[in-house]
Enzyme design. Structure first.
Site, short mmCIF file in Angstrom:
data_model
loop_
_atom_site.label_atom_id
_atom_site.label_comp_id
_atom_site.label_asym_id
_atom_site.label_seq_id
_atom_site.Cartn_x
_atom_site.Cartn_y
_atom_site.Cartn_z
N ARG A 1 -9.96 -11.72 2.35
CA ARG A 1 -10.80 -12.82 1.84
C ARG A 1 -10.11 -14.16 1.99
O ARG A 1 -10.77 -15.20 2.09
CB ARG A 1 -11.19 -12.54 0.38
CG ARG A 1 -10.03 -12.51 -0.58
CD ARG A 1 -10.37 -11.81 -1.89
NE ARG A 1 -10.52 -10.36 -1.73
CZ ARG A 1 -10.88 -9.54 -2.72
NH1 ARG A 1 -11.13 -10.02 -3.92
NH2 ARG A 1 -10.97 -8.25 -2.50
N LYS B 1 0.85 -1.20 0.00
CA LYS B 1 0.00 0.00 0.00
C LYS B 1 0.88 1.24 0.00
O LYS B 1 1.94 1.25 0.62
CB LYS B 1 -0.86 0.04 1.27
CG LYS B 1 -2.01 -0.96 1.30
CD LYS B 1 -2.83 -0.78 2.57
CE LYS B 1 -3.93 -1.83 2.68
NZ LYS B 1 -4.96 -1.73 1.66
N1 BES Z 1 -7.97 -3.78 4.44
C1 BES Z 1 -8.18 -3.41 3.09
C2 BES Z 1 -9.53 -2.70 2.86
C3 BES Z 1 -9.72 -1.37 3.53
C4 BES Z 1 -9.59 -0.20 2.79
C5 BES Z 1 -10.10 -1.29 4.85
C6 BES Z 1 -9.81 1.02 3.40
C7 BES Z 1 -10.32 -0.06 5.45
C8 BES Z 1 -10.18 1.09 4.72
C9 BES Z 1 -8.17 -4.67 2.22
O1 BES Z 1 -7.36 -5.71 2.68
C10 BES Z 1 -7.64 -4.27 0.89
O2 BES Z 1 -6.53 -3.87 0.81
N2 BES Z 1 -8.48 -4.41 -0.13
C11 BES Z 1 -8.09 -4.09 -1.45
C12 BES Z 1 -8.61 -5.17 -2.37
C13 BES Z 1 -8.08 -5.09 -3.77
C14 BES Z 1 -6.59 -5.33 -3.80
C15 BES Z 1 -8.80 -6.11 -4.61
C16 BES Z 1 -8.71 -2.75 -1.81
O3 BES Z 1 -9.84 -2.48 -1.39
O4 BES Z 1 -8.05 -1.97 -2.48
MN MN Z 2 -5.37 -5.53 2.05
#
Ligand code: BES
Ligand code: MN
Ligand code: ZN
Length: 504
Positions: free
Chosen positions: A349, A275
């Site tokens: 997931r 990230k």
């Molecule tokens: N933990 C994040 C989702 C999240 C985003 C929680 C903002 C709280 C605030 C999750 O693990 C994630 O990174 N999801 C990705 C999925 C994508 C790579 C398909 C996302 O939402 O970008």
């Molecule tokens: Mn994530």
């Protein structure tokens, strides 16, 4: 802090503050006749001369009021009495109490205008006061040397005849708020304090003290359970994975078991799909689903809700290292499904896949999972609203109804079958991301592959679990969202079990 009741008039109670909950309905001079007369028409005068209109969340302090025994008065508006709802009153009281808690151990006498007390029962008002008294002072700054808000001193409800039923309501409110506070604290504590092992230590301690069965699965046990998807996420971290289970059996042997499943990623760096800094900043919040589930489990036992409930949370840290899982890796989930990793940031997931499957095999009759799962859900619904996905309409409706009763925003999104196309992999049974669009839905469809036909609901709480800014009724940071709604849902469920069990 104690909560007590007095038949005395509000003006006769000694306290730092007299908090008056005021609605915007009717003639103010008539609604608090006694107090108003004692302080020479100050309240009705203020309501005539200032812009205080007693709307929801409007607050007006009156300092050093002569004529009554409390030192100061806090007028707290709650809007039109004809449209009062439990959650709206709680929000206004939270804002009022929060205002008072900037000083230590303030004592408070609480009273309600007659338009409110004639519409809402003493038990409900008592529960909401007790709840908001306990919840109000909580701040995100759990690591500060000096706190900014403090617990209240004693609180007394005026015009209420004390008795065991009101005491029970007060205890209920305090227990529910304590559960919300626990969920918030677990989330607000940084990831160097709360990681899988310390999360388990903390909850096992609380469960042990309350006599609740708590099972902790360490990595060798998770390997024996063949939880390859969850373990793949954990393998890049020096903190080893855990699964924690709580079992509350207050429903009796003929009643089926409900499972709550929580995403407990104690820190989500994104892994090799790293990230950017600003997205990673708040990722200690990625275990909010787990925090909510364990808080609900512990509180359900304390409240003696007659249900059989099992809580399962998957705890991992998603990190980068020479051992971390990589793009293109293929991992095998507990149910045998092979998953091609195309984005290590879609880790929640993977954790839930194995824990959901474990819950199914444990024989749960219904499963509800909570997860800060996708940024896409936040894009769709914003920071205040959680997404609901459900394979059983009755379950969806009961959850929407409970969330509405507790004033927590929840909106159903479709488990659109055709989007399974987006989850196809060239090399494995499935891949762990969809495409660019409908990210909250493809994540939910992914989860659905691991629950089979079991009635199941998935709450994507990525938006409401962690607040960017503070408001008058709560600090920024963890919100403890859906603790109250789920406890309400369990109580409704328990009442339903009773009805079903009755002959005729
Ligand atoms: N933990 C994040 C989702 C999240 C985003 C929680 C903002 C709280 C605030 C999750 O693990 C994630 O990174 N999801 C990705 C999925 C994508 C790579 C398909 C996302 O939402 O970008
Ligand atoms: Mn994530
Ligand atoms: Zn995550």
């Amino acid at each position: 802090m104690t909560i007590s009741f007095t038949a005395d008039l509000p003006q006769d109670v000694v306290a730092d503050w007299l908090l008056i909950l005021v609605s915007s309905l009717g003639d103010p001079a008539q609604r608090f006749q006694d107090i108003d007369q004692q302080i020479a028409g100050m309240i009705s005068g203020v309501m005539r001369r200032t812009d205080f209109e007693a709307g929801e969340l409007e607050i007006l302090p009156l300092y050093q009021t002569a004529g009554i025994r409390a030192t100061n008065i806090l007028l707290v508006g709650c809007g039109d009495a004809a449209n009062l709802r439990k959650a709206g009153i709680r929000k206004s009281l939270l804002a009022g109490f929060r205002r008072i808690t900037t000083k230590q151990k303030q004592t408070v006498a609480v009273c309600f205008d007659s338009e409110i007390s004639s519409r809402i029962s003493e038990n409900v008002l008592t529960e909401i006061v007790a709840d908001s008294v306990v919840a109000a002072p909580i701040d995100a700054g759990v690591c500060r040397k000096e706190q900014k808000h403090f617990a209240l001193g004693d609180v007394v409800l005026c015009g209420f005849e004390s008795g065991s039923s009101l005491s029970a309501s007060a205890n209920r409110g305090q227990t529910i708020a304590a559960a919300v506070n626990l969920a918030k604290e677990l989330v607000n504590r940084p990831a160097n304090e709360i990681y899988p092992e310390t999360f388990c230590d903390r909850i096992a301690g609380l469960a042990g003290a309350a006599g609740i069965r708590c099972d902790i699965y360490d990595e060798p046990m998770l390997r024996r359970e063949r939880m390859g998807a969850m373990l793949a996420v954990a393998q890049g971290s020096d903190r080893s994975a855990r699964m924690l289970a709580l079992h509350v059996r207050a429903g009796g042997d003929s009643v089926p078991t409900i499972a709550l499943v929580g995403k407990g990623v104690t820190f989500d760096s994104g892994g090799y799909s790293l990230k950017p800094n600003d997205s990673m900043l708040t990722m200690k919040c990625d275990m909010a689903g787990a925090a909510t589930c364990v808080a609900v489990g512990l509180a359900a036992a304390q409240l003696r809700i007659p249900v059989n409930l099992s809580v399962y949370v998957g705890l991992v840290e998603n990190m980068v290292s020479g051992r971390a899982f990589k793009l293109g890796d293929v991992v095998t989930a507990r149910n045998g499904t092979t998953i091609e990793i195309q984005n290590t940031d879609a880790e929640g997931r993977l954790v839930l896949a194995d824990v959901l499957n474990f819950a199914v095999d444990s024989g749960a009759s219904q499963i509800i999972d909570l997860a800060t799962l996708t940024g896409a859900c936040v894009v769709a619904l914003g920071e205040d609203v959680a997404g609901l996905f459900c394979n059983t309409p009755d379950l969806a409706n009961s959850l929407l109804n409970s969330a509405d009763a507790e004033g927590e925003a929840l909106w159903q999104l479709p488990l659109y079958r055709q989007y399974d196309e987006l989850l196809k992999s060239d090399v494995a049974d499935v891949r762990n991301i969809g495409g660019r669009w409908a990210g909250a839905i493809t994540a939910a469809r992914f989860l659905q592959k691991f629950v089979g036909d079991t009635p199941w609901a998935h709450l994507d709480i990525a938006g409401p679990a962690f607040a960017t800014g503070s408001t008058s009724w709560r600090d920024s940071g963890a919100t403890g969202c859906f603790v109250r709604s789920l406890l309400y849902w369990l109580e409704e469920k328990a009442a339903g079990n009773g009805r079903e069990a009755q002959p005729g």
